[in-house]
Design a protein around this motif. Sequence first.
Motif, mmCIF file in Angstrom:
data_model
loop_
_atom_site.group_PDB
_atom_site.id
_atom_site.type_symbol
_atom_site.label_atom_id
_atom_site.label_comp_id
_atom_site.label_asym_id
_atom_site.label_seq_id
_atom_site.Cartn_x
_atom_site.Cartn_y
_atom_site.Cartn_z
ATOM 1 N N THR A 367 -24.169 95.128 -25.856
ATOM 2 C CA THR A 367 -24.168 93.734 -25.408
ATOM 3 C C THR A 367 -23.451 92.885 -26.450
ATOM 4 O O THR A 367 -23.850 92.861 -27.621
ATOM 5 C CB THR A 367 -25.602 93.206 -25.218
ATOM 6 N N LEU A 368 -22.389 92.226 -26.019
ATOM 7 C CA LEU A 368 -21.702 91.259 -26.877
ATOM 8 C C LEU A 368 -22.094 89.874 -26.372
ATOM 9 O O LEU A 368 -21.673 89.451 -25.295
ATOM 10 C CB LEU A 368 -20.192 91.452 -26.815
ATOM 11 N N LEU A 369 -22.951 89.194 -27.124
ATOM 12 C CA LEU A 369 -23.433 87.865 -26.756
ATOM 13 C C LEU A 369 -22.550 86.829 -27.439
ATOM 14 O O LEU A 369 -22.614 86.644 -28.655
ATOM 15 C CB LEU A 369 -24.898 87.707 -27.165
ATOM 16 N N VAL A 370 -21.717 86.156 -26.651
ATOM 17 C CA VAL A 370 -20.805 85.147 -27.172
ATOM 18 C C VAL A 370 -21.452 83.778 -26.975
ATOM 19 O O VAL A 370 -21.620 83.321 -25.840
ATOM 20 C CB VAL A 370 -19.443 85.200 -26.457
ATOM 21 N N VAL A 371 -21.832 83.144 -28.080
ATOM 22 C CA VAL A 371 -22.497 81.838 -28.019
ATOM 23 C C VAL A 371 -21.491 80.768 -28.425
ATOM 24 O O VAL A 371 -21.176 80.608 -29.613
ATOM 25 C CB VAL A 371 -23.736 81.801 -28.921
ATOM 26 N N PRO A 441 -19.843 87.400 -38.182
ATOM 27 C CA PRO A 441 -19.219 86.238 -38.827
ATOM 28 C C PRO A 441 -18.635 85.281 -37.786
ATOM 29 O O PRO A 441 -18.111 85.702 -36.760
ATOM 30 C CB PRO A 441 -18.114 86.866 -39.685
ATOM 31 N N GLU A 442 -18.740 84.001 -38.062
ATOM 32 C CA GLU A 442 -18.327 82.986 -37.093
ATOM 33 C C GLU A 442 -16.812 82.946 -36.939
ATOM 34 O O GLU A 442 -16.077 83.044 -37.910
ATOM 35 C CB GLU A 442 -18.837 81.610 -37.537
ATOM 36 N N GLY A 443 -16.365 82.829 -35.700
ATOM 37 C CA GLY A 443 -14.954 82.538 -35.433
ATOM 38 C C GLY A 443 -14.064 83.743 -35.280
ATOM 39 O O GLY A 443 -13.543 84.008 -34.210
ATOM 40 N N ASN A 444 -13.855 84.521 -36.347
ATOM 41 C CA ASN A 444 -12.899 85.624 -36.315
ATOM 42 C C ASN A 444 -13.337 86.732 -35.360
ATOM 43 O O ASN A 444 -14.531 86.981 -35.184
ATOM 44 C CB ASN A 444 -12.705 86.215 -37.719
ATOM 45 N N ILE A 445 -12.360 87.408 -34.770
ATOM 46 C CA ILE A 445 -12.655 88.503 -33.845
ATOM 47 C C ILE A 445 -13.209 89.687 -34.642
ATOM 48 O O ILE A 445 -12.532 90.214 -35.527
ATOM 49 C CB ILE A 445 -11.389 88.930 -33.075
ATOM 50 N N PRO A 446 -14.433 90.118 -34.358
ATOM 51 C CA PRO A 446 -15.087 91.172 -35.160
ATOM 52 C C PRO A 446 -14.627 92.573 -34.739
ATOM 53 O O PRO A 446 -15.453 93.418 -34.370
ATOM 54 C CB PRO A 446 -16.566 90.934 -34.870
ATOM 55 N N ILE A 447 -13.349 92.848 -34.819
ATOM 56 C CA ILE A 447 -12.799 94.097 -34.297
ATOM 57 C C ILE A 447 -13.392 95.306 -35.010
ATOM 58 O O ILE A 447 -13.832 96.275 -34.370
ATOM 59 C CB ILE A 447 -11.259 94.091 -34.419
ATOM 60 N N TRP A 448 -13.415 95.282 -36.334
ATOM 61 C CA TRP A 448 -13.863 96.465 -37.082
ATOM 62 C C TRP A 448 -15.316 96.795 -36.767
ATOM 63 O O TRP A 448 -15.664 97.947 -36.519
ATOM 64 C CB TRP A 448 -13.714 96.226 -38.586
ATOM 65 N N ARG A 449 -16.170 95.753 -36.706
ATOM 66 C CA ARG A 449 -17.593 96.025 -36.466
ATOM 67 C C ARG A 449 -17.826 96.531 -35.043
ATOM 68 O O ARG A 449 -18.596 97.469 -34.827
ATOM 69 C CB ARG A 449 -18.398 94.735 -36.708
ATOM 70 N N LEU A 450 -17.155 95.944 -34.084
ATOM 71 C CA LEU A 450 -17.337 96.354 -32.691
ATOM 72 C C LEU A 450 -16.767 97.743 -32.431
ATOM 73 O O LEU A 450 -17.207 98.431 -31.510
ATOM 74 C CB LEU A 450 -16.691 95.327 -31.762
ATOM 75 N N SER A 451 -15.790 98.145 -33.209
ATOM 76 C CA SER A 451 -15.212 99.478 -33.017
ATOM 77 C C SER A 451 -16.206 100.590 -33.349
ATOM 78 O O SER A 451 -15.983 101.747 -33.010
ATOM 79 C CB SER A 451 -13.954 99.636 -33.875
ATOM 80 N N LEU A 490 -9.885 81.125 -26.395
ATOM 81 C CA LEU A 490 -11.194 81.782 -26.385
ATOM 82 C C LEU A 490 -11.194 82.994 -25.462
ATOM 83 O O LEU A 490 -11.773 84.037 -25.780
ATOM 84 C CB LEU A 490 -12.276 80.794 -25.957
ATOM 85 N N ALA A 491 -10.548 82.855 -24.304
ATOM 86 C CA ALA A 491 -10.478 83.974 -23.361
ATOM 87 C C ALA A 491 -9.767 85.162 -23.996
ATOM 88 O O ALA A 491 -10.194 86.316 -23.836
ATOM 89 C CB ALA A 491 -9.753 83.542 -22.084
ATOM 90 N N GLU A 492 -8.695 84.913 -24.733
ATOM 91 C CA GLU A 492 -7.968 85.997 -25.409
ATOM 92 C C GLU A 492 -8.853 86.664 -26.467
ATOM 93 O O GLU A 492 -8.863 87.889 -26.599
ATOM 94 C CB GLU A 492 -6.698 85.445 -26.050
ATOM 95 N N LYS A 493 -9.592 85.856 -27.205
ATOM 96 C CA LYS A 493 -10.474 86.414 -28.238
ATOM 97 C C LYS A 493 -11.571 87.278 -27.617
ATOM 98 O O LYS A 493 -11.892 88.360 -28.118
ATOM 99 C CB LYS A 493 -11.098 85.279 -29.055
ATOM 100 N N ILE A 494 -12.154 86.784 -26.526
ATOM 101 C CA ILE A 494 -13.220 87.545 -25.864
ATOM 102 C C ILE A 494 -12.681 88.858 -25.318
ATOM 103 O O ILE A 494 -13.331 89.911 -25.426
ATOM 104 C CB ILE A 494 -13.861 86.683 -24.761
ATOM 105 N N GLU A 495 -11.480 88.814 -24.750
ATOM 106 C CA GLU A 495 -10.869 90.046 -24.240
ATOM 107 C C GLU A 495 -10.649 91.047 -25.374
ATOM 108 O O GLU A 495 -10.983 92.232 -25.247
ATOM 109 C CB GLU A 495 -9.537 89.715 -23.569
ATOM 110 N N LYS A 496 -10.095 90.587 -26.490
ATOM 111 C CA LYS A 496 -9.821 91.489 -27.615
ATOM 112 C C LYS A 496 -11.113 92.045 -28.201
ATOM 113 O O LYS A 496 -11.182 93.214 -28.587
ATOM 114 C CB LYS A 496 -9.019 90.756 -28.691
ATOM 115 N N ALA A 497 -12.134 91.203 -28.274
ATOM 116 C CA ALA A 497 -13.413 91.672 -28.806
ATOM 117 C C ALA A 497 -14.000 92.755 -27.909
ATOM 118 O O ALA A 497 -14.489 93.787 -28.385
ATOM 119 C CB ALA A 497 -14.380 90.497 -28.943
#
Length: 734
Positions: A367-371, A441-451, A490-497
């Motif tokens: 679950t990725l909860l985007v607030v 962390p706020e703002g940046n796309i958390p790619i490494w952690r989600l991977s 924001l849509a691009e960030k959510i897609e990448k995440a």
Amino acid sequence: MNEAGLEVLLDPVGDAQAPEGCTVIETEVEFLRHALRPHRLFIRGKELCRWAEQFYRGRGIPVRRIASPSRVLREICPRLSEQQAKELVGRLCQPGIDYIQWQKPADILALLYPNGRWYEPPSEEHSAWWLLWLEEVQISEAEQVVLREQASLWEQDAPEALKPMYEACEPHQAQEVLEAWLGLTSERSTGIQLPLFPCGLPNRWRERISETAKRWYVQGQPKLSEYLKRQDVIRPAKEIVADEGAKYYLNHPSALNKEVLFLLKPYLSHKRWKELEKLLPPQPPGEFDSSQPAEKVLKWVADKYLPYRKWVSEYGNDEQYKQTEQLAHQFIDWLLHFYPRALQDLSLRTSLVFWKVRSSLADDKVTLLVVLDGLGWLDALSLDEHIQQKSRRLKNFTFEPVLSALPTITRFAKPAIFKGACPSLALDTEKKLSDLGEVLPEGNIPIWRLSQAQPGQCFIWRINEPDKTYHERYDSKTIAQDVESELCNLAEKIEKASDSVPSDVPVQVIVTSDHGRLFCSSEKRHCPPSGMQVRERAAWGNPSVHFGEHGYFHDDQTGLLYLHAERFGLAAHVAVPMDVHMFVTEGGKGNHGCFAHGGLYPEEVLVPWLVYVRDVQKPKVEIEVSGSGQAGKDGALRLLIHNLDERNVFIKALRLYMEDQLWKSLPVEKKVDALSEARIEGPLLPSWPAKTQWGQVRAEAVVQVQGVQFELLVQLSVETREMYQKENLLEELE
């Protein structure tokens, strides 16, 4: 030069440039006059060179043949005729030009067109330059041959997606490819996915796009909506099309509808958008019905009240504004009774965003909860549109309105979401609740952690937009565009995440917010109550008031409403204004503000709840629609459904399209089990079409699987008993 001081150069083709200091010999008379004098002789012409070569060989005097530039050209470009080569030599062989160094077509083109990018390797930007240059230039047949040779070399080295760009070698071909690349033609020159056009648009192409868009609007073609939804068309082109649309609808306001306005909005200037928005007032929301279930009340707010309230805030008259104020106060009265009950009643808790988060976590998926901060309902509509346009993997599963925590400011509402509890519990310093997941962390796309994510994990990703844009640029004339641009980002960030989670791990993305905001401007009018801290439209602390049995107190003198902490699950007692204005703050900026929040108005407390699932595959379902009817009379359709999928599906509706316009939408509501067959008698089709008209009909079924809807093509097999024939079935669409 030999011992006799004589140097003989032969040019049998007669097209070489004589070196400096040479005596040019072109006739027998000139040859006899200079043959044995101590000079540098440049002898030109086939017969004269043959004669001179024999003459000097007999006397032991060496000669040197000069390479022909036309022959050099033809060795580089074998398709050049002799005449074409000589034509080019006449343009190229100027003093100082060393044609012996020519080795490839680019060497020739660099002399013909010095500003060209002839030596660059193929790339997206280079191919765009090539087409724009080729489409505009006037070229001779001889130049065409050289250009073809060079384009062929580029094509060999180009990636697959760019090869069609270099197949164009004539101006009309370049124009056709550019039109396809910019989305102006329905047919692509290739089935390969083309990249976004990488260059700025020259004025001539901006004008061409503009003229094409005008034709689309005047002819009423459905290409417009398709064009603005396409992901492979650059934004500047869409902005031109949208601006032409604004001009058209300003002259034909009756043709404007909310779907068109929604499509145009992201690409219009603020001024244009406001001009159009003013033309299209939403329908009045009607009466507020407090007896309805909570989900229907919230849906009424989202669908009816909010669009109308926003329009009235900007364009409405006093009477309309007064009407929405009355509705807002009726909602607040409902909220004061419903909210405390929802805190206690399990059946009502799903209307509260913090309880909904807690109940939505899953053990079998990430679950990725985007607030988001301050994402109101209407902005969420735009965000959802951007997500669905940009992501091919995310499908919308749920989109519904819920209530935020109280008061509607970040310091109270956001921790409630993180911990899945009302603020009194979420902010309890003694019985500290854990966050529902790992806070990223706020703002940046958390790619490494989600991977590294695994099923059952929850990640909470907080982003301070769009609230940051609203507050920083509240006085900007382009605030609507600024917010829309941020929603797109924001849509691009959510897609990448989402894409960062390993492909073999199921993912759900939940998008929600801590609060909404007012649509109208506010003034700082209310004095802070004694013993309370304030921010915007909320005060909290320990006021000296008597709350009464219902847990709230309305002070008629100050216009403030006080909420009891225990009754409303608050971290402290709260006071909010019952109008649209704010508290006076010490050292605060200015006496007024826009987009304030903290109170209980519907637009402040209603927040979106969006759930997306990743990689839900289209179901394997075959549907055949049959039936027989008399033209112009009611007739029944029959559906034969083969569910070849290993999942249960729901056939929601049958949609019939006439020339890409929706003609009929017929409800079905039928569950079909996995790997099974089903037959449905009905639905009823009013006004059965004539035989010739059925040929214009396209049918689609709305099929739902795992909560996600798909539109599947349907096979039609129908018969008509002719009694009479309508001239035009599309009249029913008007």
